[in-house]
Design a protein around this motif. Structure first.
Motif, PDB file in Angstrom:
ATOM      1  N   LEU A 134       0.855  -1.178   0.000  1.00 52.51           N
ATOM      2  CA  LEU A 134       0.000   0.000   0.000  1.00 52.51           C
ATOM      3  C   LEU A 134       0.894   1.232   0.000  1.00 52.51           C
ATOM      4  O   LEU A 134       1.853   1.283   0.769  1.00 52.51           O
ATOM      5  CB  LEU A 134      -0.905   0.017   1.229  1.00 52.51           C
ATOM      6  N   THR A 135       0.584   2.226  -0.839  1.00 49.47           N
ATOM      7  CA  THR A 135       1.449   3.398  -0.976  1.00 49.47           C
ATOM      8  C   THR A 135       0.625   4.670  -1.086  1.00 49.47           C
ATOM      9  O   THR A 135      -0.426   4.684  -1.731  1.00 49.47           O
ATOM     10  CB  THR A 135       2.339   3.282  -2.232  1.00 49.47           C
ATOM     11  N   ARG A 136       1.126   5.732  -0.471  1.00 44.15           N
ATOM     12  CA  ARG A 136       0.564   7.069  -0.658  1.00 44.15           C
ATOM     13  C   ARG A 136       1.713   8.079  -0.616  1.00 44.15           C
ATOM     14  O   ARG A 136       2.774   7.804  -0.037  1.00 44.15           O
ATOM     15  CB  ARG A 136      -0.463   7.399   0.427  1.00 44.15           C
ATOM     16  N   LEU A 137       1.479   9.263  -1.197  1.00 45.55           N
ATOM     17  CA  LEU A 137       2.460  10.340  -1.165  1.00 45.55           C
ATOM     18  C   LEU A 137       1.960  11.555  -0.394  1.00 45.55           C
ATOM     19  O   LEU A 137       2.755  12.421  -0.034  1.00 45.55           O
ATOM     20  CB  LEU A 137       2.852  10.751  -2.586  1.00 45.55           C
ATOM     21  N   SER A 138       0.654  11.643  -0.159  1.00 45.91           N
ATOM     22  CA  SER A 138       0.116  12.784   0.576  1.00 45.91           C
ATOM     23  C   SER A 138      -0.971  12.307   1.544  1.00 45.91           C
ATOM     24  O   SER A 138      -1.584  11.251   1.310  1.00 45.91           O
ATOM     25  CB  SER A 138      -0.463  13.822  -0.394  1.00 45.91           C
ATOM     26  N   VAL A 187       3.206   0.583   3.211  1.00 44.16           N
ATOM     27  CA  VAL A 187       3.117  -0.639   4.005  1.00 44.16           C
ATOM     28  C   VAL A 187       3.427  -1.804   3.078  1.00 44.16           C
ATOM     29  O   VAL A 187       2.769  -1.969   2.041  1.00 44.16           O
ATOM     30  CB  VAL A 187       1.725  -0.818   4.633  1.00 44.16           C
ATOM     31  N   GLN A 188       4.429  -2.602   3.432  1.00 39.23           N
ATOM     32  CA  GLN A 188       4.823  -3.747   2.619  1.00 39.23           C
ATOM     33  C   GLN A 188       4.640  -5.037   3.425  1.00 39.23           C
ATOM     34  O   GLN A 188       5.097  -5.126   4.567  1.00 39.23           O
ATOM     35  CB  GLN A 188       6.293  -3.630   2.214  1.00 39.23           C
ATOM     36  N   LEU A 189       3.982  -6.012   2.811  1.00 39.34           N
ATOM     37  CA  LEU A 189       3.819  -7.330   3.409  1.00 39.34           C
ATOM     38  C   LEU A 189       4.411  -8.355   2.450  1.00 39.34           C
ATOM     39  O   LEU A 189       4.063  -8.364   1.264  1.00 39.34           O
ATOM     40  CB  LEU A 189       2.338  -7.650   3.654  1.00 39.34           C
ATOM     41  N   ALA A 190       5.311  -9.203   2.935  1.00 34.04           N
ATOM     42  CA  ALA A 190       5.945 -10.201   2.074  1.00 34.04           C
ATOM     43  C   ALA A 190       6.111 -11.500   2.855  1.00 34.04           C
ATOM     44  O   ALA A 190       6.833 -11.538   3.852  1.00 34.04           O
ATOM     45  CB  ALA A 190       7.299  -9.707   1.575  1.00 34.04           C
ATOM     46  N   SER A 191       5.424 -12.544   2.415  1.00 33.54           N
ATOM     47  CA  SER A 191       5.483 -13.832   3.103  1.00 33.54           C
ATOM     48  C   SER A 191       6.566 -14.712   2.501  1.00 33.54           C
ATOM     49  O   SER A 191       6.820 -14.694   1.300  1.00 33.54           O
ATOM     50  CB  SER A 191       4.129 -14.546   3.028  1.00 33.54           C
ATOM     51  N   GLY A 192       7.202 -15.491   3.351  1.00 27.14           N
ATOM     52  CA  GLY A 192       8.269 -16.395   2.924  1.00 27.14           C
ATOM     53  C   GLY A 192       8.635 -17.326   4.055  1.00 27.14           C
ATOM     54  O   GLY A 192       7.786 -17.674   4.887  1.00 27.14           O
ATOM     55  N   GLN A 193       9.897 -17.703   4.101  1.00 31.13           N
ATOM     56  CA  GLN A 193      10.365 -18.620   5.133  1.00 31.13           C
ATOM     57  C   GLN A 193      11.633 -18.087   5.774  1.00 31.13           C
ATOM     58  O   GLN A 193      12.468 -17.487   5.106  1.00 31.13           O
ATOM     59  CB  GLN A 193      10.620 -20.017   4.548  1.00 31.13           C
TER      60      GLN A 193
END
Length: 242
Positions: A54-58, A64-70
């Protein structure tokens, strides 16, 4: 170095949580909707098989970054998700105050735990701040080399060419007796886009497992800011006039 010339160009805080989040379309939509209820709105959303952003500039930049892995290199790696809340990096991007960013990060993690109540633990965290300061000399490396490190310019002649820029990288281990169970890393160097300015970066990190109830981005953002203001700036100011 001139302290009051500070321009913050990024705040960030991140957690490695488990079990890994199911980043399906329904949950991601619920996450975004719940954030909007808390008046945290985003202009752009991207979703992949195991990632979501999710990204905003104003009114101020936020991502917000979500990254699933191991995690783990053993025979049974642990399914986890990396959660990062950060501002965009850039001189021309509006960055919130440290208090406003800390509040936003706290709202994001609270909503995260509501939407994914199956989160049980935090395997590690990191928090950072990046800022620019005006040097008290024409070139920031001149200030770092001559005034802060008190080294003669002639020592650099062995390279046979002028110095475009340079700096320091300091890494500090956890200090258990001080109650600081995290590593700290500091980078101070010439800002090559404008060598009259000094680039300062502080990163705190811990790999100690904790229950999810210990997730507290506000405290981590504040600790990073305090490390910058209370330790790094006095160190840099020790080399000359501010």
């Amino acid at each position: 170095m001139i302290e009051h010339s500070r321009q913050t160009i990024q705040f960030n805080v991140g957690f490695l949580v488990g079990p890994a989040l199911e980043l399906d379309e329904q949950r991601f939509a619920a996450f975004r909707s719940r954030l909007e209820e808390e008046d945290i709105r985003f202009e752009h959303a991207e979703q992949g098989d195991s990632t979501a952003v999710l990204t905003r500039l104003s009114p101020s930049s936020l991502q917000v970054q979500l990254a699933s892995g191991q995690a783990g290199g053993g025979p049974e790696p642990v399914p986890v998700t990396q959660v990062v809340v950060a501002t965009a990096i850039g001189q021309d991007v509006p960055v919130a105050s440290v208090a406003d960013f800390a509040d936003a990060a706290h709202e994001v993690t609270d909503v995260l735990r509501d939407v994914w109540p199956e989160i049980e633990f935090v395997l590690g965290w990191n928090a950072g701040v990046r800022a620019l300061f005006a040097a008290s000399t024409e070139h920031s490396f001149q200030y770092l080399w001559e005034q802060r490190l008190r080294q003669p310019t002639e020592e650099l002649s062995v390279f046979g060419r002028p110095v475009l820029g340079g700096g320091l990288r300091l890494v500090f281990p956890p200090v258990q007796e001080e109650g600081e169970q995290h590593q700290a890393e500091v980078r101070v160097e010439s800002f090559l886009e404008d060598v009259r300015r000094i680039y300062v970066e502080v990163n705190l990190a811990s790999g100690s497992p904790e229950p999810v109830s210990a997730m507290n981005p506000t405290a981590l953002v504040q600790a990073t800011e305090e490390f910058l203001v209370g330790r790094v700036l006095p160190f840099l100011g020790g080399g000359g006039q501010e």
